[in-house]
Write a protein that holds these residues in place. Sequence first.
Motif, PDB file in Angstrom:
ATOM      1  N   MET A   1       0.843  -1.173   0.000  1.00  0.00           N
ATOM      2  CA  MET A   1       0.000   0.000   0.000  1.00  0.00           C
ATOM      3  C   MET A   1       0.883   1.229   0.000  1.00  0.00           C
ATOM      4  O   MET A   1       2.020   1.174   0.451  1.00  0.00           O
ATOM      5  CB  MET A   1      -0.937  -0.028   1.195  1.00  0.00           C
ATOM      6  CG  MET A   1      -0.301   0.427   2.483  1.00  0.00           C
ATOM      7  SD  MET A   1      -1.128  -0.157   3.927  1.00  0.00           S
ATOM      8  CE  MET A   1      -0.449  -1.778   4.004  1.00  0.00           C
ATOM      9  N   LYS A   2       0.343   2.304  -0.513  1.00  0.00           N
ATOM     10  CA  LYS A   2       1.058   3.576  -0.512  1.00  0.00           C
ATOM     11  C   LYS A   2       0.059   4.708  -0.691  1.00  0.00           C
ATOM     12  O   LYS A   2      -1.095   4.472  -1.071  1.00  0.00           O
ATOM     13  CB  LYS A   2       2.143   3.618  -1.575  1.00  0.00           C
ATOM     14  CG  LYS A   2       1.640   3.627  -2.999  1.00  0.00           C
ATOM     15  CD  LYS A   2       2.798   3.603  -3.972  1.00  0.00           C
ATOM     16  CE  LYS A   2       2.760   4.812  -4.868  1.00  0.00           C
ATOM     17  NZ  LYS A   2       3.837   4.911  -5.809  1.00  0.00           N
ATOM     18  N   LEU A   3       0.511   5.902  -0.431  1.00  0.00           N
ATOM     19  CA  LEU A   3      -0.350   7.071  -0.602  1.00  0.00           C
ATOM     20  C   LEU A   3      -0.663   7.303  -2.066  1.00  0.00           C
ATOM     21  O   LEU A   3       0.147   6.979  -2.943  1.00  0.00           O
ATOM     22  CB  LEU A   3       0.341   8.317  -0.053  1.00  0.00           C
ATOM     23  CG  LEU A   3       0.462   8.433   1.450  1.00  0.00           C
ATOM     24  CD1 LEU A   3       1.292   9.653   1.811  1.00  0.00           C
ATOM     25  CD2 LEU A   3      -0.898   8.505   2.098  1.00  0.00           C
ATOM     26  N   ARG A   4      -1.823   7.875  -2.312  1.00  0.00           N
ATOM     27  CA  ARG A   4      -2.150   8.311  -3.672  1.00  0.00           C
ATOM     28  C   ARG A   4      -1.125   9.338  -4.113  1.00  0.00           C
ATOM     29  O   ARG A   4      -0.640  10.130  -3.311  1.00  0.00           O
ATOM     30  CB  ARG A   4      -3.531   8.982  -3.695  1.00  0.00           C
ATOM     31  CG  ARG A   4      -4.674   8.045  -3.759  1.00  0.00           C
ATOM     32  CD  ARG A   4      -6.033   8.709  -4.037  1.00  0.00           C
ATOM     33  NE  ARG A   4      -6.024  10.110  -4.322  1.00  0.00           N
ATOM     34  CZ  ARG A   4      -6.663  11.039  -3.577  1.00  0.00           C
ATOM     35  NH1 ARG A   4      -7.336  10.690  -2.509  1.00  0.00           N
ATOM     36  NH2 ARG A   4      -6.627  12.298  -3.920  1.00  0.00           N
ATOM     37  N   GLU A   5      -0.825   9.335  -5.381  1.00  0.00           N
ATOM     38  CA  GLU A   5       0.170  10.266  -5.902  1.00  0.00           C
ATOM     39  C   GLU A   5      -0.442  11.535  -6.467  1.00  0.00           C
ATOM     40  O   GLU A   5       0.263  12.508  -6.705  1.00  0.00           O
ATOM     41  CB  GLU A   5       1.013   9.571  -6.971  1.00  0.00           C
ATOM     42  CG  GLU A   5       1.860   8.449  -6.388  1.00  0.00           C
ATOM     43  CD  GLU A   5       2.699   7.760  -7.433  1.00  0.00           C
ATOM     44  OE1 GLU A   5       2.774   8.243  -8.583  1.00  0.00           O
ATOM     45  OE2 GLU A   5       3.293   6.731  -7.104  1.00  0.00           O
ATOM     46  N   THR A   6      -1.749  11.534  -6.684  1.00  0.00           N
ATOM     47  CA  THR A   6      -2.372  12.706  -7.288  1.00  0.00           C
ATOM     48  C   THR A   6      -3.333  13.367  -6.314  1.00  0.00           C
ATOM     49  O   THR A   6      -3.992  12.698  -5.514  1.00  0.00           O
ATOM     50  CB  THR A   6      -3.142  12.323  -8.574  1.00  0.00           C
ATOM     51  OG1 THR A   6      -4.135  11.353  -8.245  1.00  0.00           O
ATOM     52  CG2 THR A   6      -2.211  11.748  -9.626  1.00  0.00           C
ATOM     53  N   LEU A  37       4.923   7.244   9.600  1.00  0.00           N
ATOM     54  CA  LEU A  37       4.273   6.281   8.700  1.00  0.00           C
ATOM     55  C   LEU A  37       3.949   6.906   7.345  1.00  0.00           C
ATOM     56  O   LEU A  37       4.155   6.273   6.302  1.00  0.00           O
ATOM     57  CB  LEU A  37       3.011   5.726   9.350  1.00  0.00           C
ATOM     58  CG  LEU A  37       3.228   4.850  10.586  1.00  0.00           C
ATOM     59  CD1 LEU A  37       1.894   4.478  11.218  1.00  0.00           C
ATOM     60  CD2 LEU A  37       4.042   3.607  10.249  1.00  0.00           C
ATOM     61  N   LEU A  38       3.450   8.127   7.342  1.00  0.00           N
ATOM     62  CA  LEU A  38       3.123   8.778   6.063  1.00  0.00           C
ATOM     63  C   LEU A  38       4.363   8.957   5.198  1.00  0.00           C
ATOM     64  O   LEU A  38       4.311   8.757   3.985  1.00  0.00           O
ATOM     65  CB  LEU A  38       2.455  10.125   6.296  1.00  0.00           C
ATOM     66  CG  LEU A  38       0.966  10.077   6.570  1.00  0.00           C
ATOM     67  CD1 LEU A  38       0.445  11.461   6.909  1.00  0.00           C
ATOM     68  CD2 LEU A  38       0.211   9.509   5.386  1.00  0.00           C
ATOM     69  N   ARG A  39       5.454   9.337   5.806  1.00  0.00           N
ATOM     70  CA  ARG A  39       6.698   9.497   5.031  1.00  0.00           C
ATOM     71  C   ARG A  39       7.129   8.180   4.391  1.00  0.00           C
ATOM     72  O   ARG A  39       7.672   8.160   3.289  1.00  0.00           O
ATOM     73  CB  ARG A  39       7.802  10.055   5.912  1.00  0.00           C
ATOM     74  CG  ARG A  39       7.585  11.488   6.303  1.00  0.00           C
ATOM     75  CD  ARG A  39       8.729  11.983   7.179  1.00  0.00           C
ATOM     76  NE  ARG A  39       8.463  13.309   7.641  1.00  0.00           N
ATOM     77  CZ  ARG A  39       8.684  14.412   6.948  1.00  0.00           C
ATOM     78  NH1 ARG A  39       9.177  14.324   5.740  1.00  0.00           N
ATOM     79  NH2 ARG A  39       8.422  15.600   7.444  1.00  0.00           N
TER      80      ARG A  39
END
Length: 97
Positions: A1-6, A37-39
């Motif tokens: 999983m990862k953060l959305r890029e847009t 965690l976000l980083r």
Amino acid sequence: MKLRETEVTWREIDGELVVLDLARSAYLTTNRTGTLLLRLLVVERSVDELAAVLVREFGISSEAARSDVEIFIRQLEDKGLLAGGARARQTGGSETP
């Protein structure tokens, strides 16, 4: 999983992050743990990888770390901040923090 890029941006203020979802006009603020965690989530990570970092950084048990990560991930999912299909890839991610 990862953060959305847009359409997701953040600003750090006194060691905490304020994350803004530009598409949904929603935001999330984090504490020190959430900031860490976000980083890490700017690239693909598994729950196990994220929990291992919390164990290493904060000296907490693996069980507590995993629980904290799962709660945080649910919050990110609820706000739509993760790239699609995150729950299916919870373990065995491709990179080590």
